[in-house]
Write a protein that holds these residues in place. Structure first.
Motif, PDB file in Angstrom:
ATOM      1  N   GLN A 184       0.834  -1.210   0.000  1.00  0.00           N
ATOM      2  CA  GLN A 184       0.000   0.000   0.000  1.00  0.00           C
ATOM      3  C   GLN A 184       0.867   1.258   0.000  1.00  0.00           C
ATOM      4  OE1 GLN A 184      -3.552  -0.829   0.351  1.00  0.00           O
ATOM      5  NE2 GLN A 184      -2.589  -2.804  -0.033  1.00  0.00           N
ATOM      6  N   GLN A 185       2.089   1.132   0.546  1.00  0.00           N
ATOM      7  CA  GLN A 185       3.048   2.245   0.589  1.00  0.00           C
ATOM      8  C   GLN A 185       4.437   1.656   0.438  1.00  0.00           C
ATOM      9  OE1 GLN A 185       2.802   4.424   4.384  1.00  0.00           O
ATOM     10  NE2 GLN A 185       0.712   3.721   4.592  1.00  0.00           N
ATOM     11  N   ILE A 186       5.364   2.423  -0.145  1.00  0.00           N
ATOM     12  CA  ILE A 186       6.771   1.995  -0.201  1.00  0.00           C
ATOM     13  C   ILE A 186       7.679   3.172   0.165  1.00  0.00           C
ATOM     14  CG2 ILE A 186       6.528   0.134  -1.903  1.00  0.00           C
ATOM     15  CD1 ILE A 186       7.497   2.149  -4.062  1.00  0.00           C
ATOM     16  N   VAL A 187       8.789   2.856   0.848  1.00  0.00           N
ATOM     17  CA  VAL A 187       9.817   3.856   1.155  1.00  0.00           C
ATOM     18  C   VAL A 187      11.175   3.153   1.134  1.00  0.00           C
ATOM     19  CG1 VAL A 187      10.803   5.271   3.010  1.00  0.00           C
ATOM     20  CG2 VAL A 187       8.379   5.439   2.532  1.00  0.00           C
ATOM     21  N   LEU A 188      12.197   3.837   0.609  1.00  0.00           N
ATOM     22  CA  LEU A 188      13.557   3.286   0.602  1.00  0.00           C
ATOM     23  C   LEU A 188      14.378   3.920   1.716  1.00  0.00           C
ATOM     24  CD1 LEU A 188      14.663   3.446  -3.153  1.00  0.00           C
ATOM     25  CD2 LEU A 188      14.177   1.364  -1.841  1.00  0.00           C
ATOM     26  N   ASP A 189      15.305   3.154   2.295  1.00  0.00           N
ATOM     27  CA  ASP A 189      16.294   3.792   3.165  1.00  0.00           C
ATOM     28  C   ASP A 189      17.544   4.095   2.344  1.00  0.00           C
ATOM     29  OD1 ASP A 189      17.910   1.495   3.036  1.00  0.00           O
ATOM     30  OD2 ASP A 189      17.358   0.784   5.046  1.00  0.00           O
ATOM     31  N   SER A 190      18.562   4.636   3.007  1.00  0.00           N
ATOM     32  CA  SER A 190      19.737   5.103   2.261  1.00  0.00           C
ATOM     33  C   SER A 190      20.538   3.956   1.657  1.00  0.00           C
ATOM     34  CB  SER A 190      20.633   5.920   3.189  1.00  0.00           C
ATOM     35  OG  SER A 190      20.964   5.128   4.313  1.00  0.00           O
ATOM     36  N   ALA A 191      20.278   2.715   2.068  1.00  0.00           N
ATOM     37  CA  ALA A 191      21.004   1.565   1.534  1.00  0.00           C
ATOM     38  C   ALA A 191      20.173   0.777   0.510  1.00  0.00           C
ATOM     39  CB  ALA A 191      21.433   0.645   2.677  1.00  0.00           C
ATOM     40  N   GLU A 192      19.077   1.345   0.063  1.00  0.00           N
ATOM     41  CA  GLU A 192      18.185   0.741  -0.917  1.00  0.00           C
ATOM     42  C   GLU A 192      17.418  -0.459  -0.380  1.00  0.00           C
ATOM     43  OE1 GLU A 192      19.832  -0.114  -4.894  1.00  0.00           O
ATOM     44  OE2 GLU A 192      17.836  -0.777  -5.524  1.00  0.00           O
ATOM     45  N   ASN A 193      17.281  -0.568   0.920  1.00  0.00           N
ATOM     46  CA  ASN A 193      16.315  -1.523   1.472  1.00  0.00           C
ATOM     47  C   ASN A 193      14.926  -0.918   1.290  1.00  0.00           C
ATOM     48  OD1 ASN A 193      18.355  -3.325   2.625  1.00  0.00           O
ATOM     49  ND2 ASN A 193      18.737  -1.633   4.037  1.00  0.00           N
ATOM     50  N   LEU A 194      13.970  -1.752   0.857  1.00  0.00           N
ATOM     51  CA  LEU A 194      12.623  -1.270   0.535  1.00  0.00           C
ATOM     52  C   LEU A 194      11.642  -1.673   1.641  1.00  0.00           C
ATOM     53  CD1 LEU A 194      10.931  -0.129  -2.077  1.00  0.00           C
ATOM     54  CD2 LEU A 194      10.201  -2.510  -2.200  1.00  0.00           C
ATOM     55  N   ALA A 208      18.116  -4.958   0.287  1.00  0.00           N
ATOM     56  CA  ALA A 208      18.823  -4.676  -0.964  1.00  0.00           C
ATOM     57  C   ALA A 208      19.816  -5.799  -1.268  1.00  0.00           C
ATOM     58  CB  ALA A 208      19.561  -3.348  -0.847  1.00  0.00           C
ATOM     59  N   GLU A 209      20.408  -6.325  -0.223  1.00  0.00           N
ATOM     60  CA  GLU A 209      21.510  -7.277  -0.374  1.00  0.00           C
ATOM     61  C   GLU A 209      21.099  -8.544  -1.126  1.00  0.00           C
ATOM     62  OE1 GLU A 209      23.096  -8.461   3.358  1.00  0.00           O
ATOM     63  OE2 GLU A 209      25.046  -9.034   2.517  1.00  0.00           O
ATOM     64  N   ASP A 210      20.003  -9.185  -0.673  1.00  0.00           N
ATOM     65  CA  ASP A 210      19.652 -10.460  -1.301  1.00  0.00           C
ATOM     66  C   ASP A 210      18.178 -10.554  -1.691  1.00  0.00           C
ATOM     67  OD1 ASP A 210      18.493 -10.610   1.147  1.00  0.00           O
ATOM     68  OD2 ASP A 210      19.650 -12.319   1.877  1.00  0.00           O
ATOM     69  N   GLY A 211      17.447  -9.458  -1.547  1.00  0.00           N
ATOM     70  CA  GLY A 211      16.048  -9.462  -1.984  1.00  0.00           C
ATOM     71  C   GLY A 211      15.092 -10.213  -1.073  1.00  0.00           C
ATOM     72  N   THR A 212      15.585 -10.672   0.089  1.00  0.00           N
ATOM     73  CA  THR A 212      14.656 -11.375   0.983  1.00  0.00           C
ATOM     74  C   THR A 212      13.748 -10.367   1.696  1.00  0.00           C
ATOM     75  OG1 THR A 212      16.277 -11.332   2.774  1.00  0.00           O
ATOM     76  CG2 THR A 212      16.196 -13.323   1.447  1.00  0.00           C
ATOM     77  N   VAL A 213      12.537 -10.846   2.014  1.00  0.00           N
ATOM     78  CA  VAL A 213      11.551 -10.000   2.685  1.00  0.00           C
ATOM     79  C   VAL A 213      11.384 -10.489   4.117  1.00  0.00           C
ATOM     80  CG1 VAL A 213       9.092  -9.402   2.762  1.00  0.00           C
ATOM     81  CG2 VAL A 213      10.316  -9.406   0.574  1.00  0.00           C
ATOM     82  N   LYS A 214      11.439  -9.576   5.087  1.00  0.00           N
ATOM     83  CA  LYS A 214      11.126  -9.977   6.462  1.00  0.00           C
ATOM     84  C   LYS A 214      10.210  -8.964   7.119  1.00  0.00           C
ATOM     85  CE  LYS A 214      15.774  -8.678   8.017  1.00  0.00           C
ATOM     86  NZ  LYS A 214      16.966  -9.173   8.644  1.00  0.00           N
ATOM     87  N   SER A 215       9.446  -9.431   8.082  1.00  0.00           N
ATOM     88  CA  SER A 215       8.521  -8.517   8.744  1.00  0.00           C
ATOM     89  C   SER A 215       9.254  -7.767   9.845  1.00  0.00           C
ATOM     90  CB  SER A 215       7.316  -9.279   9.289  1.00  0.00           C
ATOM     91  OG  SER A 215       7.710 -10.021  10.406  1.00  0.00           O
TER      92      SER A 215
END
Ligand SMILES: *[C@@H]1O[C@H](CO)[C@@H](O)[C@H](O)[C@H]1NC(C)=O
Ligand SMILES: *[C@@H]1O[C@H](CO)[C@@H](O)[C@H](O)[C@H]1NC(C)=O
Ligand SMILES: *[C@@H]1O[C@H](CO)[C@@H](O)[C@H](O)[C@H]1NC(C)=O
Length: 335
Positions: A184-194, A208-215
């Motif tokens: 519903q919303q997206i924001v990036l941090d300075s290291a390109e973690n989404l 950003a490192e490996d594309g894994t998603v965690k809560s």
């Protein structure tokens, strides 16, 4: 609790401070924090977005951050609900788009500012002060987050179908991020973690490192609403989260921390981009809070009709930290 302390505390106690603070008061944001003297724009509808690009369109990278404490000549982009997307500079306001939904700029040497709109992506043309169609994306786009590393023109978009894409090759190549679901919303941090919020109002981070998603753990379950904010540039690998009335920092490692701020009055938009100047939308207006001026203070009780004595004492142990932010250059934060 006094008035201005709450807003400046957003930066220092809660969000920008990279060291634990010794002051653990919980701060309440209340209506008194929005005095007329801080108003820089008065509109007719809610201000839903405010973005102050931290790239070369506003700040030369060789300059000290100190210049950021002076708002003359900076571009402030904002969205007024139902009215459109605007840019303000030197108190002059120009409408750029009727159908703009979001604004994003990378924090690098570039001068790019992008707009998400109902018919795709636009880019700011500084010479002509207008928005121009950019790239080949034509989706109804509700959010955009520009990447600030490696000097690319890459960005992430979120469509009205709640699909996230990474767009590369100057806006011409679009790749679906399949493990980000129902965003519903997206924001990036300075290291390109989404970071994203899903349709159950849960917050996740895609690394950003490996594309894994965690809560993200530690946030309240079933809050009335959740809002991700773009982080101030001094914050790394984390983003601010507002859940209900409470504020948190969500870290890329999947943890979160209460930021000691309670929004009894909730602004309709907040910009922490520049760190030393806060912008907030409230009552159809944009308010500007100059942190250095407030803390080191040329502002008097007479100017504001509020007493700053408590505010100053609250921040007395933080003044040297604030000054150190003000005199370090932007590039030293990125190193
Ligand atoms: C922080 O909060 C704790 C518990 O409420 C209290 O005991 C302590 O004195 C507070 N510290 C400061 C510096 O205010
Ligand atoms: C940025 O560039 C470096 C060096 O080319 C590379 O190792 C890194 O993976 C890139 N980062 C991203 C997020 O593309
Ligand atoms: C997660 O990151 C934050 C910020 O760097 C740190 O304070 C915290 O200890 C980390 N937590 C874990 C479990 O690694």
């Amino acid at each position: 609790m006094n008035t201005l302390a709450t807003f400046t505390a957003l930066l220092l106690v809660g969000l920008a401070s990279t060291k634990p603070t010794t002051n653990n008061d919980t701060l309440h944001i209340i209506e008194d924090l929005f005095p007329e003297v801080f108003v820089i724009y008065t509109g007719e509808k809610d201000i839903t977005k405010i973005v102050v690009p931290l790239n070369s369109i506003n700040f030369d990278d060789t300059e000290d951050v100190e210049v950021i404490s002076n708002d003359e000549n900076i571009y402030i982009f904002f969205i007024e609900e139902g009215k459109g997307l605007f840019v303000m500079k030197n108190k002059q306001v120009t409408k750029l788009l009727e159908n703009g939904n979001d604004i994003s700029a990378s924090s690098d040497q570039s001068k790019e500012v992008y707009f998400a709109a109902s018919d795709g992506i636009y880019r700011f043309n500084e010479q002509e002060k207008k928005a121009e169609k950019y790239g080949t994306v034509t989706d109804n786009t509700i959010a955009i987050a520009a990447v600030s590393i490696n000097g690319t023109n890459d960005y992430y978009i979120l469509t009205a179908e709640n699909v996230v894409y990474k767009v590369t090759d100057d806006g011409t190549r679009k790749e679906e991020i399949t493990n980000v679901k129902d965003a519903q919303q997206i924001v990036l941090d300075s290291a390109e973690n989404l970071y994203f919020v899903d349709n159950k109002k849960d917050v996740y981070v895609r690394l950003a490192e490996d594309g894994t998603v965690k809560s993200i753990k530690g946030l309240p379950a079933h809050p009335s609403d959740v809002q991700l904010l773009r982080p101030p540039f001094v914050v790394e690998e984390a983003v601010p989260v507002i859940a209900g009335k409470n504020t948190y920092l969500a870290y890329a490692n999947g943890t979160s921390e209460f930021a000691d701020i309670i929004l009894d009055t909730k602004p309709s938009a907040i910009s922490l981009d520049t760190t030393l100047i806060l912008f907030a939308g409230h009552n159809n207006k944009i308010y500007e809070y100059n942190l250095l001026a407030i803390v080191l203070t040329e502002i008097t009780k007479e100017d504001l009709s509020v007493d700053l004595t408590e505010v100053k004492s609250f921040f007395s142990d933080q003044i040297s930290y604030i000054q150190s932010i003000a005199t370090r250059s932007k590039s030293s934060f990125r190193a």
